[in-house]
Scaffold this motif. Structure first.
Motif, short mmCIF file in Angstrom:
data_model
loop_
_atom_site.label_atom_id
_atom_site.label_comp_id
_atom_site.label_asym_id
_atom_site.label_seq_id
_atom_site.Cartn_x
_atom_site.Cartn_y
_atom_site.Cartn_z
N GLU A 168 11.10 -129.17 9.37
CA GLU A 168 12.34 -129.06 10.05
C GLU A 168 12.43 -129.97 11.25
O GLU A 168 11.22 -130.18 11.91
CB GLU A 168 12.65 -127.42 10.54
CG GLU A 168 12.61 -126.70 9.27
CD GLU A 168 12.84 -125.16 9.78
OE1 GLU A 168 14.37 -124.93 9.68
OE2 GLU A 168 11.90 -124.48 10.33
N GLU A 169 13.69 -130.52 11.72
CA GLU A 169 13.65 -131.37 13.00
C GLU A 169 12.89 -132.33 13.05
O GLU A 169 12.10 -132.54 14.18
CB GLU A 169 13.69 -130.18 14.03
CG GLU A 169 14.67 -129.09 14.23
CD GLU A 169 14.45 -127.97 15.22
OE1 GLU A 169 13.30 -128.18 16.09
OE2 GLU A 169 15.24 -127.04 15.12
N GLN B 114 15.13 -118.60 9.65
CA GLN B 114 15.39 -118.94 8.31
C GLN B 114 14.20 -119.03 7.51
O GLN B 114 14.16 -118.45 6.18
CB GLN B 114 16.28 -120.03 8.27
CG GLN B 114 17.44 -120.10 9.11
CD GLN B 114 17.28 -120.94 10.47
OE1 GLN B 114 16.51 -120.55 11.16
NE2 GLN B 114 17.91 -122.27 10.55
N VAL B 115 13.52 -119.78 7.55
CA VAL B 115 12.09 -119.98 6.86
C VAL B 115 11.53 -118.24 6.67
O VAL B 115 11.11 -118.01 5.44
CB VAL B 115 10.78 -120.78 7.57
CG1 VAL B 115 9.50 -120.75 6.89
CG2 VAL B 115 11.35 -122.34 7.41
N ILE C 143 15.65 -127.63 6.27
CA ILE C 143 14.40 -128.34 5.94
C ILE C 143 14.72 -129.87 5.32
O ILE C 143 15.65 -130.12 4.64
CB ILE C 143 13.64 -127.65 4.69
CG1 ILE C 143 13.14 -126.40 5.55
CG2 ILE C 143 12.61 -128.33 4.25
CD1 ILE C 143 12.23 -125.49 4.68
N GLN C 144 14.23 -130.96 5.69
CA GLN C 144 14.63 -132.21 5.32
C GLN C 144 13.08 -132.79 4.70
O GLN C 144 11.94 -132.34 4.94
CB GLN C 144 15.00 -132.93 6.49
CG GLN C 144 13.83 -133.17 7.54
CD GLN C 144 14.40 -133.57 8.87
OE1 GLN C 144 14.60 -132.99 9.83
NE2 GLN C 144 14.95 -134.80 9.00
N ALA D 291 11.60 -124.60 -0.76
CA ALA D 291 12.40 -124.38 0.21
C ALA D 291 13.91 -124.02 -0.65
O ALA D 291 14.63 -124.02 -0.30
CB ALA D 291 12.99 -125.69 0.90
N ALA D 292 13.61 -123.60 -1.89
CA ALA D 292 14.58 -123.08 -2.81
C ALA D 292 14.63 -121.51 -2.74
O ALA D 292 13.57 -120.88 -2.93
CB ALA D 292 14.47 -123.63 -4.07
#
Length: 306
Positions: free
Chosen positions: A290-291, A141-142, A220-221, A99-100
């Motif tokens: 995500e979410e 976004q991804v 992203i989490q 995710a970087a």
């Protein structure tokens, strides 16, 4: 500190594309050349799973909690400094979280602090062929992040080509070349590359790098679940099928009731993989997406534990 500049390689690519496999390949290539690489790994979340896969004798620094971008840039600089002062090594391989944005990592490597220490060789971006065919399922976004990772690559690997048809391979190659027409593109399985491939890396122009600034933060989490008891594998597989579609990646050690030791479990894009371990590993599962509904996910996992 010697004045020979140390080569720096950056591994990029979205979650689950095969970056850790590529890291292992690069370590192997270095060792065959009698070189010692230092490894910098960056995970989202505060439990790292991948570092178990790096040899004990190699210098290893982990960047946890956050992605290299904003929160970790200063930390990355200080870790690079620490490596230079305290460790003997010939080159650095940085594996970023999927995710970087790679450019922010280059910012840290190309800091004035290291002008005489590092020779930045470039970004190797790994693209998962099957994942690329399903990119329409991801948030804008991804998709944008995937394009950026490809656009800035000095070497592109189209990986897991055995999972898509030859016709798909041709279409994907065309799409990747339309995003990045200058970088050499290799077709790989399990991110296998040769020593020679590294000689084809495009040099990176730092002026170009400076122009790029990442627009929108990804939402992203990472959720880390630590198992307290054993779970039934069938229940676990049933749960995976019902998990909401925003889970991109799961990775960790799961204590199944029919195995002596926790199994290494990896999941990306609906494909679960299990690898038996022959020793006890920390029973952590990292879920990235995500979410995500953290209370719901952890409650479901807890309810399966005996």
């Amino acid at each position: 500190m010697s004045h020979n500049k140390k080569s720096v390689y950056l591994i990029s690519g979205f979650l689950g594309s095969g970056k850790t496999s590529l890291l292992k390949q690069l370590i192997k290539i270095h060792k065959e050349d009698q070189l010692t690489p230092a490894i910098l790994m960056n995970e989202i979340g505060s439990v790292s799973i991948d570092s178990n896969e790096v040899d004990d004798e190699l210098p290893l620094a982990e960047l946890l909690d956050g992605c290299i971008c904003c929160t970790i840039q200063d930390k990355l600089e200080s870790q690079l400094q620490e490596l230079l002062f305290n460790q003997k090594f010939d080159s650095i391989i940085i594996e970023t979280t999927g995710a970087a944005h790679p450019v922010q990592v280059i910012d840290a490597v190309m800091s004035p602090l290291f002008a005489n220490a590092f020779d930045f060789k470039g970004i190797i971006t790994v693209v998962d062929a099957l994942q690329w065919t399903k990119k329409g399922e991801y948030s804008p976004q991804v998709r944008q992040l995937m394009r950026e990772q490809i656009k800035h690559a000095s070497l592109l690997l189209l990986n897991k080509i055995d999972l898509v048809s030859e016709m798909s391979q041709g279409l994907i190659v065309n799409e990747l070349q339309s995003i990045n027409s200058t970088s050499k593109l290799l077709m790989t399985k399990q991110s296998k590359i040769s020593r020679q491939a590294l000689d084809h890396m495009l040099p990176v122009s730092f002026d170009e790098v400076k122009k790029v600034r990442v627009k929108k933060e990804l939402s992203i989490q990472a959720i880390v679940h630590t198992f307290k008891g054993e779970i039934n594998q069938e229940d676990f597989e049933e749960w995976i099928r019902t998990v909401e579609g925003t889970v991109y990646r799961m990775k960790g050690y799961v204590p199944f009731s029919h195995h002596k030791y926790p199994m290494l479990f990896q999941y990306s894009y609906g494909m679960p993989l299990y690898f038996p371990e022959d020793m006890s590993m920390p029973k952590n599962l990292v879920i990235i997406g995500e979410e995500l509904d953290e209370p719901e996910l952890t409650a479901r996992l807890r309810s399966m534990e005996s």
